[in-house]
Design an enzyme around this catalytic site. Structure first.
Site, PDB file in Angstrom:
ATOM      1  N   HIS A 183      43.092  44.219  35.829  1.00  0.00           N
ATOM      2  CA  HIS A 183      44.135  43.317  36.310  1.00  0.00           C
ATOM      3  C   HIS A 183      43.914  41.889  35.814  1.00  0.00           C
ATOM      4  CE1 HIS A 183      45.519  40.478  39.516  1.00  0.00           C
ATOM      5  NE2 HIS A 183      46.660  41.075  39.232  1.00  0.00           N
ATOM      6  N   GLU A 185      44.938  41.681  32.315  1.00  0.00           N
ATOM      7  CA  GLU A 185      46.406  41.628  32.224  1.00  0.00           C
ATOM      8  C   GLU A 185      46.888  40.182  32.367  1.00  0.00           C
ATOM      9  OE1 GLU A 185      49.557  41.153  35.123  1.00  0.00           O
ATOM     10  OE2 GLU A 185      48.692  43.068  35.755  1.00  0.00           O
ATOM     11  N   HIS A 186      46.343  39.451  33.337  1.00  0.00           N
ATOM     12  CA  HIS A 186      46.732  38.042  33.502  1.00  0.00           C
ATOM     13  C   HIS A 186      46.379  37.232  32.247  1.00  0.00           C
ATOM     14  CE1 HIS A 186      47.475  37.053  37.972  1.00  0.00           C
ATOM     15  NE2 HIS A 186      47.671  38.346  37.822  1.00  0.00           N
ATOM     16  N   GLU A 246      46.274  35.761  44.962  1.00  0.00           N
ATOM     17  CA  GLU A 246      46.974  37.045  44.932  1.00  0.00           C
ATOM     18  C   GLU A 246      46.261  38.036  45.861  1.00  0.00           C
ATOM     19  OE1 GLU A 246      47.384  38.663  40.985  1.00  0.00           O
ATOM     20  OE2 GLU A 246      48.745  40.254  41.635  1.00  0.00           O
TER      21      GLU A 246
END
Lengths: 421, 429
Positions: free
Chosen positions: B65, B68-69, B141
């Site tokens: 993740h 991905e950012h 997040e």
């Protein structure tokens, strides 16, 4: 491409004929003014209609019928459009060309919709008490579960406070206590009244011709006894004193919501400029709020703004640490100030215009997109046809965007933070 | 490219595996304005242990993740989102347990958008400073997810359902594990799993398929590169470490996730057949026209928030349902009791046929959604199956297979319940 047929006074059919899709959709909406003494009843009615008809007496029979119609779906619609609340049913169903040879879906679908709308089983002049009680419980659960999504909850609180003098501040589904007080006879009487008096909007998207759809709707229309009362037009935000509220709850992340007002609504020529401003300011991953407050300052994961064109309200919401309220609030205002002072690059302006145009173009690529956009636009009082509207967005200048930014005033803030109540 | 037309669905799909190993799939939609492109790697949050060029790696939780950012960063201060925006396109990405997808949608400038997508995903560029800055954002997040009952309830369920499978760990990792993520870690994971041979490019819209393949060749080159070898998953027993888990949160009424553990599916045609059997089994047991759903709805034990289906993730699978209920344990007990009835009475043939027709109709309708279609094409591709062949598989399924599946799966041993309970008013005051 949208054809509008007035079927009878106050009842309009809008058709978008399009053969690209595998499914069609049809919405039947009764349009009401948003009022505290009826919004809960309007929200409850469609769920009762879906519980049974005289022929299909319970949920089992209803879902069995939908299964026969190739997995068609009927769901409730309860929408807020500015000062209005709509209530009704939304059908989506497979296009006739995928049915077994000799079989059809649209015609039996509309016959079934007619039954759902007009053939509810009754008891002592009211809906069946068992249906009403059970759907009241479900509606209350839905209203209360707004609390589960803290961002939506915080935004709801902001709008309610900000619009406490305005129909826009009423909750879309009514209040728990109002739902609890509804009785089956009162509800049925109300339903008969709104069917008789209200503007009704029917919207169809699919491969059939508008005339065919109009004909298939005749059996439904012939059974409506009408005495139409027209609706008052949409109104702008009704001013009141702003309030800053802080609420505590057991949460690990704070939610800051800020509400701004502007005289610019979607009925005015400045509307496209305000939309462009909102996009530059806070919509998407290239907005000033995202790039500065998230990417540069790492204050949050989610941040964005929204523009309620029917009322002329712009809201900002951000998920932040509890001790970052002040710094975030200041940073948001600084970004707005940048817009007001004309600190907007040509790239930002172009990208914002492009984003709005792209989303308008893509509206036409799904039945629900078409229905959602046009059915709502018609009710919101937006005077522009899509082509005119797109041309207007394209023509928006920086000076107009700056003027739109300068029309905004901070009105109300709401901050949800952690801690025991 | 290899063109296949599916007359029954009125769809046409083009496919090709390029020299560099990349699979390209184009679903041609004539007459539509919108174009949607997904560039996907067969790599997700659970793939933290792997071997690359003979060396073993153990990456911190949350790395897929984080990567991905950070892939949105480009050299020379280029801003990918702004470049898409100037082309009138919208871009985003998501990380799931077993895949990571980058996508854009546009109505114009498709060629330039596609080049940009391929370019930014295949260009790892991470600086100490930008990786550090991202930590604050991802921490927020994580905080947001901790307040989101839907995430918490599912993550709790995975911990109580699985003994060994890495699905026990949240996709985002936690504040501690993300602290261990450095530019070097990100580079290694990118090198291992973002090579064309591990990826799929799927485009849907009114585009020229040959042009899509040509652009992919142009940007990604023809070289075949080594792909990271994912560590084999440890054997998972078909029982659950915990029967039930409850967390108290600021919610309005109790919510639940309930799952029955299933054997993982494997690959190819037979796996997909198993998936569709499981899908229909879920419909039979607790779908909206099932005996059970209607009864519980009428009794007020569940409401319209109730839903369920079959979920499959690399190395694990489950029959799952979720919703709001005043008494989640009673819902579980009712499902188990209904299963006893199915065991003794079987299922009605006419009802089964009606349900199959309905399920097929709903799948056909869902092809109108670009997003749903592209997602399914990608997920099925990594399972080794052509999604558009679903009608023939559906048609062939017999009710005996459904009963046999349910009989095996819907048992107390395989069942776990995760509940979020509201804070009681008395406790607060």
């Amino acid at each position: 491409m949208i054809k509008t047929i007035e079927l009878s006074p106050g009842i309009e059919l809008r058709c978008c004929r399009d053969s690209r899709f595998k499914q069609g959709c049809l919405s039947f909406q009764i349009v009401r003014p948003m009022l505290a003494d009826e919004n809960a009843m309007n929200a409850l009615v469609p769920s009762i209609l879906l519980r049974g008809t005289r022929r299909y007496g319970d949920l089992r029979a209803i879902t069995g019928r939908l299964d026969e119609l190739y997995g068609a779906a009927v769901s409730t619609i309860v929408r807020r459009v500015g000062d209005y609340q709509t209530t009704g049913l939304y059908c989506s169903f497979m296009d006739d060309r995928f049915a077994l040879p000799g079989d059809a879906v649209l015609e039996p679908m509309l016959a079934f919709l007619t039954e759902l709308l007009l053939d509810s089983p009754l008891e002592d002049g009211g809906f069946l008490p068992a249906f009403v009680e059970s759907e009241k419980k479900n509606l209350i659960a839905t209203i209360e579960s707004e609390l589960n999504d803290k961002r939506a909850y915080a935004m709801g609180k902001l709008l309610r406070t900000m619009c406490r003098e305005d129909a826009f501040g009423l909750p879309r589904l009514g209040e728990t206590a109002q739902v609890a007080a509804i009785d089956p006879v009162q509800l049925y009487t109300h339903y008969r009244k709104i069917l008789r008096e209200s503007q009704i909007q029917i919207f169809y998207v699919g491969s059939a011709e508008d005339r065919t759809v109009a004909e298939l709707l005749q059996p439904l229309l012939q059974r409506l006894e009408r005495s139409f009362v027209p609706l008052a037009p949409q109104t702008p935000f009704r001013p009141c004193q702003g309030v800053d509220t802080v609420e505590t709850m057991e949460v690990s992340q704070g939610k800051l919501c800020m509400g701004f007002t502007s005289p610019i609504t979607n009925r005015m020529k400045e509307f496209p400029a305000m939309q462009v401003l909102n996009t530059i300011f806070g919509s998407g991953m290239t907005s000033k709020l995202f790039l500065n407050i998230r990417e540069k300052m790492s204050l949050c994961y989610s941040i964005g703004s929204g523009y309620y064109g029917t009322k002329g309200i712009v809201t900002v919401s951000a998920g932040i640490d509890f001790d970052k309220e002040e710094v975030t609030r200041e940073a948001v205002l600084r970004q707005l100030q940048a817009c007001q002072e004309g600190d907007i690059s040509e790239e930002e302006l172009t990208a914002a215009r492009q984003a709005i145009l792209s989303s308008l173009r893509a509206v036409h690529d799904s039945p629900s997109g078409i229905e959602g956009y046009y059915a709502t636009a018609a009710l919101s009082g937006m005077g522009l046809a899509p082509a005119e509207y797109m041309a207007a967005v394209e023509a928006v200048t920086k000076a107009q965007v700056v003027a739109a930014a300068n029309s905004l005033r901070l009105h109300t803030t709401y901050f949800l933070k952690g801690g025991s109540q | 490219m290899n063109k296949i037309h599916y007359p029954e669905l009125d769809e046409t799909c083009y496919r090709e595996v390029l020299e560099n190993g990349l699979t390209v799939a184009v679903v041609k939609k004539s007459g539509f304005t919108k174009k949607l492109a997904y560039f996907v790697t067969d790599y997700g949050a659970i793939h933290t242990e792997f071997t690359l060029e003979g060396k073993q790696y153990q990456a911190p939780a949350g790395v897929a993740h984080y990567l991905e950012h950070k892939l949105f960063d480009m050299p020379e201060g280029r801003d990918v989102s702004a470049e898409f925006a100037s082309l009138g396109a919208m871009t985003n990405a998501f990380t799931s347990y077993d895949m990571t997808a980058y996508y854009f949608s546009c109505t114009e400038n498709f060629r330039d958008c596609l080049k940009l997508l391929l370019e930014f995903v295949s260009t790892p560029y991470f600086t100490e400073e930008s990786v550090e800055k991202e930590r604050g954002i991802i921490d927020q997040e994580i905080g947001m997810n901790q307040d989101a009952p839907d995430s918490v309830i599912f993550e709790n369920l995975m911990v109580s359902l699985y003994e060994n499978h890495p699905i026990r760990v949240p996709i985002l990792g936690d504040s501690e594990t993300i602290r261990q993520i450095t530019p070097e870690v990100l580079h290694t994971c990118h090198r291992a799993f973002y090579t064309p041979g591990n990826m799929l490019l799927c485009v849907i819209g009114d585009v020229d398929p040959e042009e899509v393949a040509a652009l992919a060749r142009q940007v990604l080159g023809s070289e075949q590169k080594a792909v990271g070898i994912k560590a084999p998953l440890r054997e998972e027993p078909m029982t659950c470490p915990r029967k039930e888990v409850t967390r108290v949160m600021e919610v309005a009424m109790p919510m639940f996730n309930l799952a029955f553990k299933c054997e993982p599916l494997g690959q190819g045609e037979e796996a997909i057949r198993q998936e569709m059997i499981a899908d229909l089994a879920a419909e039979t047991l607790f779908g909206e026209s099932s005996e059970l759903y209607l009864r519980l709805y009428e009794e007020g034990l569940i409401d319209s928030s109730f839903g369920g289906g079959f979920e499959t993730i690399d190395g694990c699978a489950m029959l799952m349902c979720s919703g709001d209920s005043d008494d989640p344990a009673a819902v579980r007990d009712a499902i188990l009791a209904q299963m006893d009835t199915i065991r003794t009475e079987g299922i009605d043939e006419a009802a089964f046929q009606r349900m199959k027709r309905s399920a097929l109709g709903r799948r056909i309708r869902s092809l109108d959604s670009f997003d749903a279609t592209v997602f399914r094409v990608c997920a099925y591709h990594f399972s080794g199956f052509d999604y558009f062949r679903f009608p023939e598989v559906y048609r062939d399924i017999q009710k005996e297979e459904i009963v046999a599946f349910l009989d095996r799966i819907v048992t107390e041993e395989r069942c776990s319940l995760s509940v979020i309970a509201p804070i009681s008013k008395e406790e607060v005051s």
